[in-house]
Design a protein around this motif. Structure first.
Motif, PDB file in Angstrom:
ATOM      1  N   TYR A 270     -22.057  35.237  40.630  1.00  0.00           N
ATOM      2  CA  TYR A 270     -23.056  34.974  39.600  1.00  0.00           C
ATOM      3  C   TYR A 270     -24.478  35.290  40.072  1.00  0.00           C
ATOM      4  O   TYR A 270     -25.446  34.843  39.452  1.00  0.00           O
ATOM      5  N   LEU A 271     -24.625  36.055  41.150  1.00  0.00           N
ATOM      6  CA  LEU A 271     -25.936  36.291  41.752  1.00  0.00           C
ATOM      7  C   LEU A 271     -26.991  36.704  40.729  1.00  0.00           C
ATOM      8  O   LEU A 271     -28.089  36.173  40.708  1.00  0.00           O
TER       9      LEU A 271
ATOM     10  N   ILE B  27      -7.407  27.179  37.805  1.00  0.00           N
ATOM     11  CA  ILE B  27      -8.063  26.203  38.657  1.00  0.00           C
ATOM     12  C   ILE B  27      -9.224  26.930  39.316  1.00  0.00           C
ATOM     13  O   ILE B  27      -9.044  27.974  39.942  1.00  0.00           O
ATOM     14  N   ARG B  28     -10.415  26.370  39.134  1.00  0.00           N
ATOM     15  CA  ARG B  28     -11.642  27.030  39.590  1.00  0.00           C
ATOM     16  C   ARG B  28     -12.329  26.195  40.664  1.00  0.00           C
ATOM     17  O   ARG B  28     -12.295  24.969  40.621  1.00  0.00           O
ATOM     18  N   VAL B  29     -12.982  26.902  41.587  1.00  0.00           N
ATOM     19  CA  VAL B  29     -13.759  26.262  42.643  1.00  0.00           C
ATOM     20  C   VAL B  29     -15.091  26.999  42.741  1.00  0.00           C
ATOM     21  O   VAL B  29     -15.111  28.232  42.820  1.00  0.00           O
ATOM     22  N   ASN B  30     -16.184  26.274  42.734  1.00  0.00           N
ATOM     23  CA  ASN B  30     -17.512  26.871  42.872  1.00  0.00           C
ATOM     24  C   ASN B  30     -17.954  26.777  44.333  1.00  0.00           C
ATOM     25  O   ASN B  30     -17.786  25.729  44.962  1.00  0.00           O
ATOM     26  N   LEU B  31     -18.534  27.877  44.838  1.00  0.00           N
ATOM     27  CA  LEU B  31     -18.919  27.955  46.247  1.00  0.00           C
ATOM     28  C   LEU B  31     -20.293  28.583  46.397  1.00  0.00           C
ATOM     29  O   LEU B  31     -20.672  29.459  45.625  1.00  0.00           O
ATOM     30  N   ASP B  32     -20.997  28.164  47.427  1.00  0.00           N
ATOM     31  CA  ASP B  32     -22.218  28.844  47.851  1.00  0.00           C
ATOM     32  C   ASP B  32     -21.891  29.814  48.969  1.00  0.00           C
ATOM     33  O   ASP B  32     -20.797  29.761  49.548  1.00  0.00           O
ATOM     34  N   ASP B  33     -22.839  30.681  49.295  1.00  0.00           N
ATOM     35  CA  ASP B  33     -22.670  31.591  50.425  1.00  0.00           C
ATOM     36  C   ASP B  33     -22.263  30.800  51.661  1.00  0.00           C
ATOM     37  O   ASP B  33     -22.828  29.746  51.952  1.00  0.00           O
ATOM     38  N   GLY B  34     -21.252  31.294  52.373  1.00  0.00           N
ATOM     39  CA  GLY B  34     -20.843  30.686  53.628  1.00  0.00           C
ATOM     40  C   GLY B  34     -19.845  29.552  53.507  1.00  0.00           C
ATOM     41  O   GLY B  34     -19.278  29.117  54.506  1.00  0.00           O
ATOM     42  N   GLU B  35     -19.616  29.047  52.296  1.00  0.00           N
ATOM     43  CA  GLU B  35     -18.616  27.997  52.136  1.00  0.00           C
ATOM     44  C   GLU B  35     -17.222  28.610  52.160  1.00  0.00           C
ATOM     45  O   GLU B  35     -17.008  29.716  51.669  1.00  0.00           O
ATOM     46  N   THR B  36     -16.271  27.894  52.727  1.00  0.00           N
ATOM     47  CA  THR B  36     -14.906  28.393  52.871  1.00  0.00           C
ATOM     48  C   THR B  36     -13.953  27.608  51.985  1.00  0.00           C
ATOM     49  O   THR B  36     -14.290  26.535  51.476  1.00  0.00           O
ATOM     50  N   LEU B  37     -12.760  28.158  51.838  1.00  0.00           N
ATOM     51  CA  LEU B  37     -11.679  27.481  51.119  1.00  0.00           C
ATOM     52  C   LEU B  37     -10.456  27.421  52.021  1.00  0.00           C
ATOM     53  O   LEU B  37     -10.266  28.293  52.875  1.00  0.00           O
TER      54      LEU B  37
ATOM     55  N   SER C  71     -25.781  27.344  38.890  1.00  0.00           N
ATOM     56  CA  SER C  71     -24.861  26.602  39.750  1.00  0.00           C
ATOM     57  C   SER C  71     -24.666  27.395  41.037  1.00  0.00           C
ATOM     58  O   SER C  71     -25.472  28.261  41.361  1.00  0.00           O
ATOM     59  N   LYS C  72     -23.609  27.130  41.725  1.00  0.00           N
ATOM     60  CA  LYS C  72     -23.328  27.842  42.967  1.00  0.00           C
ATOM     61  C   LYS C  72     -23.082  29.318  42.671  1.00  0.00           C
ATOM     62  O   LYS C  72     -22.710  29.695  41.569  1.00  0.00           O
ATOM     63  N   ARG C  73     -23.270  30.143  43.697  1.00  0.00           N
ATOM     64  CA  ARG C  73     -23.226  31.589  43.498  1.00  0.00           C
ATOM     65  C   ARG C  73     -21.843  32.107  43.111  1.00  0.00           C
ATOM     66  O   ARG C  73     -21.716  32.992  42.266  1.00  0.00           O
ATOM     67  N   PHE C  74     -20.787  31.612  43.750  1.00  0.00           N
ATOM     68  CA  PHE C  74     -19.449  32.164  43.553  1.00  0.00           C
ATOM     69  C   PHE C  74     -18.524  31.176  42.859  1.00  0.00           C
ATOM     70  O   PHE C  74     -18.681  29.962  42.977  1.00  0.00           O
ATOM     71  N   THR C  75     -17.539  31.725  42.186  1.00  0.00           N
ATOM     72  CA  THR C  75     -16.396  30.962  41.699  1.00  0.00           C
ATOM     73  C   THR C  75     -15.145  31.693  42.154  1.00  0.00           C
ATOM     74  O   THR C  75     -15.065  32.921  42.064  1.00  0.00           O
TER      75      THR C  75
END
Length: 137
Positions: free
Chosen positions: A60-61, A88-98, A68-72
């Motif tokens: 979403y840059l 099932i969705r997860v929102n993440l910022d740069d550098g966050e892992t799953l 919200s956070k940059r990535f889903t």
């Protein structure tokens, strides 16, 4: 009393665990915290979503108005018997892992590798997390 669909049952279970349901153009999703993704996928699988169709990323840059956070990262789960689908969705910022879900679905390995390659999302515990599409350099 109305009988709940499989999607409604899973949405209710995930909502009780802190998930936030949503709907867009007839597609039902539940957004969960990144630490809850494996449990959420397991819950859906145990309920009858017996096929993972896709794992994909959204960046979403430069999306207009996004705050919200940059990535889903979205997991597209399907029930063959019920002919129903849930995301099932997860929102993440740069550098966050799953956490990887390869222990739940071996076939998710290539899908996670694609998300890693195209969006840089690292999947902790993945058995072979390396680029799949783009060159190493």
């Amino acid at each position: 009393m109305a009988v709940l669909s499989l999607v409604e049952k899973v949405v209710d279970q995930l909502k009780d665990a802190g998930g936030k349901p949503g709907e867009f153009k007839g597609m039902t999703s539940v957004t969960v915290e990144r630490d809850d993704v494996v449990g959420a996928v397991q819950t859906a699988k145990d309920a009858g979503f017996n096929m993972i169709s896709d794992i994909f990323g959204i960046d979403y840059l430069e999306y207009p108005g996004h705050q919200s956070k940059r990535f889903t990262v979205a997991y597209n789960l399907y029930s063959i018997e019920a002919n129903e689908r849930v995301y099932i969705r997860v929102n993440l910022d740069d550098g966050e892992t799953l956490q990887t879900i390869t222990d739940l679905w071996k076939g998710s390995s290539f899908m996670e590798r694609e998300v890693y390659d195209m969006f840089g999302v690292q999947f902790e515990g993945h058995p072979d997390l390396r680029k799949l599409i783009t060159p190493e350099d």
